[in-house]
Design a protein around this motif. Structure first.
Motif, short mmCIF file in Angstrom:
data_model
loop_
_atom_site.label_atom_id
_atom_site.label_comp_id
_atom_site.label_asym_id
_atom_site.label_seq_id
_atom_site.Cartn_x
_atom_site.Cartn_y
_atom_site.Cartn_z
N GLN A 296 -12.93 -0.32 30.45
CA GLN A 296 -13.75 0.05 29.66
C GLN A 296 -14.83 1.02 30.84
O GLN A 296 -15.06 0.57 31.68
N LYS B 170 -14.97 8.85 29.66
CA LYS B 170 -13.92 9.10 28.74
C LYS B 170 -13.87 10.49 28.28
O LYS B 170 -12.68 11.00 28.09
N ASN C 84 -18.94 6.41 28.13
CA ASN C 84 -18.34 7.60 27.05
C ASN C 84 -17.97 8.87 27.90
O ASN C 84 -17.19 9.76 27.70
N PRO D 25 -9.31 0.07 25.43
CA PRO D 25 -9.84 -0.56 26.39
C PRO D 25 -9.33 -1.93 26.91
O PRO D 25 -8.90 -2.80 25.80
#
Length: 122
Positions: A10, A16, A13, A44
């Motif tokens: 993870q 990503k 954001n 993730p």
């Protein structure tokens, strides 16, 4: 299509989002597709959902990142260009070296893909 699955730890954001843009741009360039055909899924993988070389947990070994590219079959030169672009994007977004990134091409024949109940070969 292409669809890309990113199996990775993870991250925030914004990282990503940067990878999504990089993957899209890389596949547009390598495969000659438009942005509206590229979809990226982030899956993730927590440290306790990972093992490498028989060692459980990412803390002990570091965690490799896997990208699975589902797409219609492309030539070797196109796959090579895509692999280079995707690996660079992952290295930048996740701060890992290239040897921790694997890109697997899961090529499909048009008769093996359906959208809205119609085969792509129809």
């Amino acid at each position: 299509m292409p669809y890309v699955e990113v199996l990775a730890p993870q991250v925030p954001n914004q990282r990503k989002a940067a990878l999504a843009r990089s993957v899209t741009d890389g596949l547009m360039s390598a495969f000659g597709v438009t942005a509206d055909t590229v979809t990226v899924y982030f899956l993730p993988i927590a440290p306790d959902d990972y093992a490498h070389a028989g060692v459980f947990g990412a803390q002990a070994t570091g965690q490799r990142i896997l990208l699975k590219v589902h797409a219609f079959r492309r030539g070797e030169a196109e796959r090579r260009a895509a692999a280079m672009a995707l690996t660079r994007g992952v290295c930048s977004a996740y701060g890992v070296p290239g040897d921790d990134v694997a890109v697997y091409f899961l090529d499909r024949d048009r008769s093996e893909v359906s959208h809205d109940s119609k085969l792509a070969s129809d």
